[in-house]
Scaffold this motif. Structure first.
Motif, PDB file in Angstrom:
ATOM      1  N   TYR A  70      35.219  43.788  40.779  1.00  7.96           N
ATOM      2  CA  TYR A  70      36.586  44.297  40.863  1.00  7.96           C
ATOM      3  C   TYR A  70      37.514  43.162  41.258  1.00  7.96           C
ATOM      4  O   TYR A  70      37.114  42.231  41.968  1.00  7.96           O
ATOM      5  CB  TYR A  70      36.611  45.406  41.929  1.00  7.96           C
ATOM      6  N   VAL A  71      38.755  43.208  40.784  1.00  7.18           N
ATOM      7  CA  VAL A  71      39.800  42.276  41.216  1.00  7.18           C
ATOM      8  C   VAL A  71      41.029  43.090  41.579  1.00  7.18           C
ATOM      9  O   VAL A  71      41.503  43.906  40.777  1.00  7.18           O
ATOM     10  CB  VAL A  71      40.154  41.262  40.105  1.00  7.18           C
ATOM     11  N   VAL A 104      50.078  40.087  37.784  1.00  7.64           N
ATOM     12  CA  VAL A 104      49.470  40.238  36.461  1.00  7.64           C
ATOM     13  C   VAL A 104      48.924  41.657  36.284  1.00  7.64           C
ATOM     14  O   VAL A 104      49.131  42.298  35.247  1.00  7.64           O
ATOM     15  CB  VAL A 104      48.344  39.202  36.255  1.00  7.64           C
ATOM     16  N   ILE A 105      48.235  42.166  37.303  1.00  5.84           N
ATOM     17  CA  ILE A 105      47.664  43.514  37.224  1.00  5.84           C
ATOM     18  C   ILE A 105      48.769  44.556  37.079  1.00  5.84           C
ATOM     19  O   ILE A 105      48.651  45.500  36.282  1.00  5.84           O
ATOM     20  CB  ILE A 105      46.793  43.792  38.472  1.00  5.84           C
ATOM     21  N   ASP A 116      40.768  50.039  32.488  1.00 14.19           N
ATOM     22  CA  ASP A 116      40.165  51.069  33.337  1.00 14.19           C
ATOM     23  C   ASP A 116      41.245  51.690  34.215  1.00 14.19           C
ATOM     24  O   ASP A 116      41.439  51.286  35.350  1.00 14.19           O
ATOM     25  CB  ASP A 116      39.037  50.503  34.205  1.00 14.19           C
ATOM     26  N   PRO A 117      41.993  52.696  33.703  1.00 20.07           N
ATOM     27  CA  PRO A 117      43.019  53.354  34.503  1.00 20.07           C
ATOM     28  C   PRO A 117      42.448  53.834  35.826  1.00 20.07           C
ATOM     29  O   PRO A 117      41.296  54.235  35.917  1.00 20.07           O
ATOM     30  CB  PRO A 117      43.457  54.531  33.627  1.00 20.07           C
ATOM     31  N   GLN A 118      43.278  53.789  36.852  1.00 17.23           N
ATOM     32  CA  GLN A 118      42.810  54.078  38.202  1.00 17.23           C
ATOM     33  C   GLN A 118      42.509  55.556  38.410  1.00 17.23           C
ATOM     34  O   GLN A 118      43.043  56.430  37.732  1.00 17.23           O
ATOM     35  CB  GLN A 118      43.881  53.647  39.218  1.00 17.23           C
ATOM     36  N   ASN A 119      41.643  55.804  39.370  1.00 21.69           N
ATOM     37  CA  ASN A 119      41.422  57.150  39.886  1.00 21.69           C
ATOM     38  C   ASN A 119      40.989  58.152  38.823  1.00 21.69           C
ATOM     39  O   ASN A 119      41.657  59.134  38.563  1.00 21.69           O
ATOM     40  CB  ASN A 119      42.704  57.643  40.575  1.00 21.69           C
ATOM     41  N   GLY A 120      39.892  57.850  38.176  1.00 22.46           N
ATOM     42  CA  GLY A 120      39.307  58.808  37.249  1.00 22.46           C
ATOM     43  C   GLY A 120      40.097  59.011  35.976  1.00 22.46           C
ATOM     44  O   GLY A 120      40.059  60.080  35.380  1.00 22.46           O
ATOM     45  N   ARG A 280      43.540  52.283  45.155  1.00 22.65           N
ATOM     46  CA  ARG A 280      43.273  51.035  44.447  1.00 22.65           C
ATOM     47  C   ARG A 280      44.491  50.544  43.673  1.00 22.65           C
ATOM     48  O   ARG A 280      45.276  51.345  43.151  1.00 22.65           O
ATOM     49  CB  ARG A 280      42.119  51.218  43.452  1.00 22.65           C
ATOM     50  N   LEU A 281      44.617  49.245  43.612  1.00 20.72           N
ATOM     51  CA  LEU A 281      45.508  48.572  42.678  1.00 20.72           C
ATOM     52  C   LEU A 281      44.717  47.385  42.150  1.00 20.72           C
ATOM     53  O   LEU A 281      44.621  46.345  42.803  1.00 20.72           O
ATOM     54  CB  LEU A 281      46.798  48.087  43.355  1.00 20.72           C
ATOM     55  N   GLY A 282      44.082  47.556  41.001  1.00 13.79           N
ATOM     56  CA  GLY A 282      43.221  46.501  40.496  1.00 13.79           C
ATOM     57  C   GLY A 282      42.469  46.953  39.269  1.00 13.79           C
ATOM     58  O   GLY A 282      42.770  47.993  38.677  1.00 13.79           O
TER      59      GLY A 282
END
Length: 481
Positions: A70-71, A104-105, A116-120, A280-282
């Motif tokens: 993860y980044v 960048v993210i 990979d969109p966050q949170n499902g 998350r933000l990544g």
């Protein structure tokens, strides 16, 4: 609170993670479990075959079983975790580099390019909502409504249309003179509930980020607009109804965005959301960021139609002027056995970046493949692109053979591009395929018989992406072979 820093894909033991987080054994175990559940951490079995997954595993002992795949930023059970890219090998806390990485993210997320969109699968999670709200505030200020009043002979700007429609003028020397004037005055509704809610949410978000020491990392200033919190002001259900009513009559784009974000924030229960959830933000696909940045930095032409290219099309190609450089790549042709029907179309080769360049009076057709690898610098090479990547790079050249020859290119430059934290591009190695891919001799002398692997300054390439510019061609002439 001090954020903990970890390197992407480097193996860690439980004790190493606990030391960086500065917490007890049980709490550390709970944090690791939470991060594993959402894909931030993976357990390393030692049987991995993917070159990227095995990065840094050489020499790892039996206890170093955890890798941050993860980044970005993750907040788990009240702890902020910063995961920085694997190409940053310097010791210490790379705060400066991470500011750019997070920019960048965020840009990738805004452009819908995060793989990979966050949170499902939702478009964003609570941390992303907070940051977006604060950035909109920084650009536009507090959400506010205005009341417009009209008074006869009052203060404000003269409303000539209303005056003409409502009042009878006195004619003097053939010109109308209005003895009474209607005026228009606009004032902000200071006690508007939406404005108060916006202030409360902004202040709460700012305090939350400051608590974890993330404000400076995200380049977001402190916002203290009120002591109120959304929970103190009323029930979320009422405010969602109020926002929906306001949204129905709002046509200013940034205000629509603010209303949508505030509604989502209240739906997610604000900073008081379940503390067991990981914010998350990544991304687990930062390799895609490198690919996108390289396309921008080198002015990728792959999606350009032939008529838009900076060359005069050869006669045989003018009929195909509406096709792109990607579409002219031939496709494999399958033919079914007699009587078994049509085999249909199949996928074909897709290069990363195609561009044209001039160097020392030569016009070159450049085929670049962005590889998010960190190859070894000494001894036996490892961590380099595999045989499949090498083979495909030669096949790209073969696929464009007719186009290159028909348009008089002087040569082909073929290279793998890997990120580094250095300030200058550096040639790491070259690869050929003796006995399989023919050498560049005779009629094919303009075609490359090898592929160079260049380490590029990642900060410079990502800056190109953020500023939507291309690299200085003079500095990077060496990549052209």
């Amino acid at each position: 609170m001090r954020a903990a820093y970890f390197c992407e894909l480097r193996p860690y033991s439980e004790d190493e993670i606990r030391a960086e987080l500065a917490i007890g054994i049980d709490e550390n175990r709970a944090v690791i479990d939470a991060l594993m559940d959402c894909g931030v951490i993976r357990y390393r079995t030692g049987d991995e075959r993917d070159e990227e997954e095995t990065l840094g595993a050489d020499g790892a002992d039996a206890t170093q079983r955890y890798q941050f795949r993860y980044v970005g930023i993750a907040i788990a059970l009240g702890h902020a975790i910063i995961c920085y890219p694997k190409y940053i090998r310097s010791t210490g806390r790379p705060e400066c580099q991470m500011r750019q990485v997070l920019s960048v993210i965020r840009r990738l997320g805004q452009e819908g390019k995060l793989l990979d969109p966050q949170n499902g699968g939702r478009r964003s999670d609570q941390l992303t909502l907070m940051i977006r709200l604060l950035l909109l505030y920084d650009e536009y200020g507090v959400y506010s409504n205005y009341e417009e009043t009209r008074l006869l002979n009052g203060p404000g700007v003269i409303d000539w249309q209303r005056t003409i429609d409502m009042e009878t003028p006195v004619i003097s020397n053939g010109a109308p003179i209005y003895l009474d004037l209607w005026t228009r005055k606009t004032k902000r509704t200071e006690y508007d509930l939406i404005m108060r809610l916006h202030r409360a949410i902004l202040s709460e978000c700012s305090r939350f980020l400051a608590e974890f020491g993330l404000s400076a990392l995200l380049s977001i200033g402190t916002v203290e607009l009120t002591d109120e919190s959304p929970a103190d002001m009323g029930e979320p259900e009422y405010f969602r109804w109020l926002i929906d009513r306001e949204r129905a009559g709002q046509y200013v784009t940034w205000k629509q965005d603010v209303l949508d974000l505030m509604r989502a924030y209240l739906t997610e229960h604000g900073v008081g959301a379940d503390r067991g959830r990981v914010l998350r933000l990544g991304t687990t696909s930062y390799y895609h960021a490198w690919e996108v940045a390289c396309k921008t930095a080198f002015g990728d032409l792959l999606g350009c139609r032939l008529r838009e290219l900076p060359i005069d099309l050869a006669k045989g190609w003018r009929a195909r002027k509406s096709e792109t450089l990607l579409q002219i790549i031939p496709s494999p042709l399958w033919t079914r056995a007699q009587g078994m029907g049509d085999a249909g179309d199949v996928d074909t080769l897709i290069p990363d970046t195609i561009t044209f360049a001039k160097a020392e009076g030569r016009t070159l057709f450049c085929i670049y493949d962005a590889k998010y690898y960190v190859p070894s610098r000494r001894g036996k090479i490892h961590g380099q692109p595999g045989v499949e990547s090498i083979t495909k790079q030669f096949l790209y050249q073969s696929a464009y053979k007719d186009f290159v020859e028909d348009h008089g290119f002087d040569g082909v430059a073929s290279a793998f591009l890997v990120p580094s934290e250095e300030d200058e591009p550096k040639l790491l190695a070259s690869v050929s395929f003796p006995g399989v891919m023919s050498g560049a001799t005779g009629a094919s002398a303009k075609f490359s018989d090898h592929i160079d692997m260049w380490a590029l300054p990642a900060h410079e390439v990502f800056d190109c992406y953020l500023r939507r510019r291309e690299l200085d061609p003079v500095v990077y002439e060496s990549l052209l072979g």
